[in-house]
Motif scaffolding. Structure first.
Motif, PDB file in Angstrom:
ATOM      1  N   ARG A  33      -7.810  46.807  37.913  1.00  0.00           N
ATOM      2  CA  ARG A  33      -7.711  46.332  39.292  1.00  0.00           C
ATOM      3  C   ARG A  33      -8.431  44.988  39.422  1.00  0.00           C
ATOM      4  NH1 ARG A  33      -6.012  49.523  43.244  1.00  0.00           N
ATOM      5  NH2 ARG A  33      -7.470  48.727  44.783  1.00  0.00           N
ATOM      6  N   GLU A  34      -7.724  43.934  39.041  1.00  0.00           N
ATOM      7  CA  GLU A  34      -8.212  42.573  39.188  1.00  0.00           C
ATOM      8  C   GLU A  34      -7.229  41.778  40.037  1.00  0.00           C
ATOM      9  OE1 GLU A  34     -10.915  41.227  35.358  1.00  0.00           O
ATOM     10  OE2 GLU A  34      -8.819  40.647  35.423  1.00  0.00           O
ATOM     11  N   ASN A  35      -7.729  40.800  40.779  1.00  0.00           N
ATOM     12  CA  ASN A  35      -6.825  39.945  41.544  1.00  0.00           C
ATOM     13  C   ASN A  35      -6.655  38.591  40.842  1.00  0.00           C
ATOM     14  OD1 ASN A  35      -9.121  38.457  42.137  1.00  0.00           O
ATOM     15  ND2 ASN A  35      -9.290  39.174  44.239  1.00  0.00           N
ATOM     16  N   LYS A  36      -6.046  37.648  41.507  1.00  0.00           N
ATOM     17  CA  LYS A  36      -5.702  36.366  40.883  1.00  0.00           C
ATOM     18  C   LYS A  36      -6.935  35.530  40.520  1.00  0.00           C
ATOM     19  CE  LYS A  36      -5.056  34.267  45.452  1.00  0.00           C
ATOM     20  NZ  LYS A  36      -4.062  33.673  46.402  1.00  0.00           N
ATOM     21  N   THR A  37      -8.071  35.794  41.165  1.00  0.00           N
ATOM     22  CA  THR A  37      -9.296  35.062  40.833  1.00  0.00           C
ATOM     23  C   THR A  37     -10.190  35.834  39.870  1.00  0.00           C
ATOM     24  OG1 THR A  37     -10.509  35.958  42.746  1.00  0.00           O
ATOM     25  CG2 THR A  37      -9.270  33.908  43.082  1.00  0.00           C
ATOM     26  N   LYS A  38      -9.639  36.932  39.306  1.00  0.00           N
ATOM     27  CA  LYS A  38     -10.343  37.794  38.351  1.00  0.00           C
ATOM     28  C   LYS A  38     -11.439  38.637  39.004  1.00  0.00           C
ATOM     29  CE  LYS A  38      -8.045  36.555  34.696  1.00  0.00           C
ATOM     30  NZ  LYS A  38      -7.168  37.522  33.983  1.00  0.00           N
ATOM     31  N   ALA A  39     -11.444  38.705  40.333  1.00  0.00           N
ATOM     32  CA  ALA A  39     -12.367  39.606  41.016  1.00  0.00           C
ATOM     33  C   ALA A  39     -11.940  41.038  40.702  1.00  0.00           C
ATOM     34  CB  ALA A  39     -12.353  39.363  42.519  1.00  0.00           C
ATOM     35  N   ASN A  40     -12.903  41.910  40.478  1.00  0.00           N
ATOM     36  CA  ASN A  40     -12.638  43.243  39.932  1.00  0.00           C
ATOM     37  C   ASN A  40     -13.067  44.333  40.906  1.00  0.00           C
ATOM     38  OD1 ASN A  40     -12.570  45.604  38.342  1.00  0.00           O
ATOM     39  ND2 ASN A  40     -13.062  44.464  36.489  1.00  0.00           N
ATOM     40  N   ASP A  41     -12.122  45.202  41.251  1.00  0.00           N
ATOM     41  CA  ASP A  41     -12.400  46.265  42.217  1.00  0.00           C
ATOM     42  C   ASP A  41     -13.364  47.314  41.672  1.00  0.00           C
ATOM     43  OD1 ASP A  41     -12.129  47.526  44.726  1.00  0.00           O
ATOM     44  OD2 ASP A  41     -10.597  48.875  43.940  1.00  0.00           O
ATOM     45  N   TYR A  42     -13.532  47.372  40.367  1.00  0.00           N
ATOM     46  CA  TYR A  42     -14.508  48.312  39.801  1.00  0.00           C
ATOM     47  C   TYR A  42     -15.897  48.045  40.365  1.00  0.00           C
ATOM     48  CZ  TYR A  42     -17.781  50.365  36.467  1.00  0.00           C
ATOM     49  OH  TYR A  42     -18.826  51.057  35.896  1.00  0.00           O
ATOM     50  N   PHE A  43     -16.203  46.767  40.635  1.00  0.00           N
ATOM     51  CA  PHE A  43     -17.514  46.398  41.169  1.00  0.00           C
ATOM     52  C   PHE A  43     -17.574  46.496  42.686  1.00  0.00           C
ATOM     53  CE2 PHE A  43     -17.025  44.047  37.145  1.00  0.00           C
ATOM     54  CZ  PHE A  43     -18.054  44.643  36.437  1.00  0.00           C
ATOM     55  N   GLU A  44     -16.483  46.937  43.293  1.00  0.00           N
ATOM     56  CA  GLU A  44     -16.455  47.163  44.739  1.00  0.00           C
ATOM     57  C   GLU A  44     -16.243  48.651  45.004  1.00  0.00           C
ATOM     58  OE1 GLU A  44     -14.108  44.281  46.947  1.00  0.00           O
ATOM     59  OE2 GLU A  44     -14.665  42.695  45.538  1.00  0.00           O
ATOM     60  N   SER A  45     -15.007  49.095  45.075  1.00  0.00           N
ATOM     61  CA  SER A  45     -14.769  50.515  45.365  1.00  0.00           C
ATOM     62  C   SER A  45     -15.264  51.410  44.231  1.00  0.00           C
ATOM     63  CB  SER A  45     -13.283  50.768  45.614  1.00  0.00           C
ATOM     64  OG  SER A  45     -12.531  50.708  44.420  1.00  0.00           O
ATOM     65  N   GLY A  46     -15.347  50.871  43.019  1.00  0.00           N
ATOM     66  CA  GLY A  46     -15.845  51.656  41.892  1.00  0.00           C
ATOM     67  C   GLY A  46     -17.270  52.130  42.081  1.00  0.00           C
ATOM     68  N   ASN A  47     -18.044  51.401  42.884  1.00  0.00           N
ATOM     69  CA  ASN A  47     -19.412  51.835  43.181  1.00  0.00           C
ATOM     70  C   ASN A  47     -19.433  53.085  44.045  1.00  0.00           C
ATOM     71  OD1 ASN A  47     -21.254  49.850  41.961  1.00  0.00           O
ATOM     72  ND2 ASN A  47     -20.178  48.386  43.255  1.00  0.00           N
ATOM     73  N   ILE A  48     -18.439  53.237  44.886  1.00  0.00           N
ATOM     74  CA  ILE A  48     -18.375  54.388  45.779  1.00  0.00           C
ATOM     75  C   ILE A  48     -17.755  55.592  45.080  1.00  0.00           C
ATOM     76  CG2 ILE A  48     -17.451  55.281  47.947  1.00  0.00           C
ATOM     77  CD1 ILE A  48     -17.321  52.366  48.944  1.00  0.00           C
TER      78      ILE A  48
END
Length: 348
Positions: free
Chosen positions: A303-318
């Motif tokens: 789950r990465e977007n076009k700027t390589k931001a990674n959802d693991y470090f967002e929703s993955g924390n929850i």
């Protein structure tokens, strides 16, 4: 009759007062060790990441600025995303609502890793700034604090158990008046995590695992007391550095890793590479691992977007249960036959 009515009236007042006094009282921490919440004398006292902050019991936070990506996920989960009026380095956020907010100017860019824009922050009139300890921010944050702006430090990544990171949702629920919703999410994730753990630990086979990659001349292997090690253990895996006493990382050279992990079954957490070719372009030595030869390498970047931001470090924390499910699916696919990976992706 009047006495009965008076008695009932007093009970209602008592219950009402009790509910108000408990407004800022989430359930006690079970796994998180880097934040604490105490309520007394009509004040909410929070210690987080080594710093303390207090609020009047009836504080209402409706405008906040965040400099950490994880905060957006916690706020979104409890239905308070619209409280965000400013972020730093918006390109680091996976949540598409951040980009949309920047575009329509409901969210302002207030700086980057190098510094924060003091004037813009003041103009946004935030009730609270949610940040991490960053030496580049210290001078500006001190000035903002002198202007009466509340600042809280959140460092969930320092927790040693995956559910400890999940538990930070209680802190956000407390600050933004959504304790019941936050507790409900936490309890649901915890229940599922424990159920998954029991299922994984019921298997006899424990495949061997190692993690991470070389950065320069150093391989930063997750310590044996880290949350990563806990995830591997709870997923029914045999993490090769499980007996290490480090809570963070242990710095190794390639030879030290290769001598221990050459025949490991799985390589989980191989940075953010998109293919095996990308991996070996960074170091051809990786081809000597059995995990490479057997196509058992996984990166945490599904789950990465076009700027390589990674959802693991967002929703993955929850959602620690989703991360655990990913690892169980890899190690013991028969246990979760219908599950598809959420954060991890196999390199091909």
């Amino acid at each position: 009759m009047k006495k009965i009515l008076c008695f009932l009236f007093l009970i209602l007042i008592f219950l009402s007062c009790k509910q108000k006094n408990n407004f800022f009282a989430p359930s006690k921490n079970e796994y998180a060790t880097n934040f604490f919440i105490i309520e007394n004398n009509r004040q909410l006292h929070i210690t987080s990441a080594g710093d303390s902050i207090s609020f009047p019991r009836n504080t209402k936070i409706s405008r906040c600025i965040i400099t950490t990506c994880s905060a957006s996920a916690y706020l979104d989960a409890i239905g308070k995303f619209n409280c965000i009026v400013g972020v730093s380095s918006p390109e680091y956020f996976f949540n598409s609502k951040i980009e949309k907010g920047i575009s329509n100017h409901t969210i302002e860019n207030i700086g980057n890793d190098g510094t924060l824009n003091f004037e813009k922050i003041i103009s946004l009139k935030p009730d609270l700034i949610i940040t991490t300890h960053n030496p580049n921010y210290e001078r500006i944050l001190n000035q903002l604090a002198k202007h009466g702006i509340k600042i809280i430090y959140i460092e969930e990544y320092m927790e040693l158990h995956p559910l400890g990171k999940t538990e930070y949702i209680k802190l956000f629920g407390t600050l933004f008046g959504e304790i019941e919703k936050a507790d409900s999410i936490y309890l649901s994730v915890k229940k599922n995590y424990i159920k998954l753990k029991k299922k994984a630990l019921s298997t006899k086979e424990q495949p061997t695992i190692f993690t991470n990659i070389m950065y320069g001349d150093a391989w930063y292997m997750a310590g044996g007391k880290s949350f990563v090690s806990t995830l591997f253990k709870d997923a029914g895996g045999d993490y090769l550095w499980k007996n290490n006493s480090n809570t963070g990382t242990v710095i190794l050279n390639f030879e030290e890793v290769f001598s221990k992990a050459k025949h490991a079954d799985y390589w989980i957490g191989a940075s953010n590479f998109n293919s095996k070719n990308e991996l070996i372009n960074s170091s051809y030595q990786y081809t000597e691992f059995d995990a490479y030869k057997k196509d058992q390498i996984y990166a945490m970047n599904k789950r990465e977007n076009k700027t390589k931001a990674n959802d693991y470090f967002e929703s993955g924390n929850i959602f620690a249960d989703r991360t655990l499910s990913d690892i169980i699916k890899i190690l013991h696919p028969e246990l979760l036959p219908d599950y598809e990976l959420t954060y991890l992706r196999k390199l091909k």
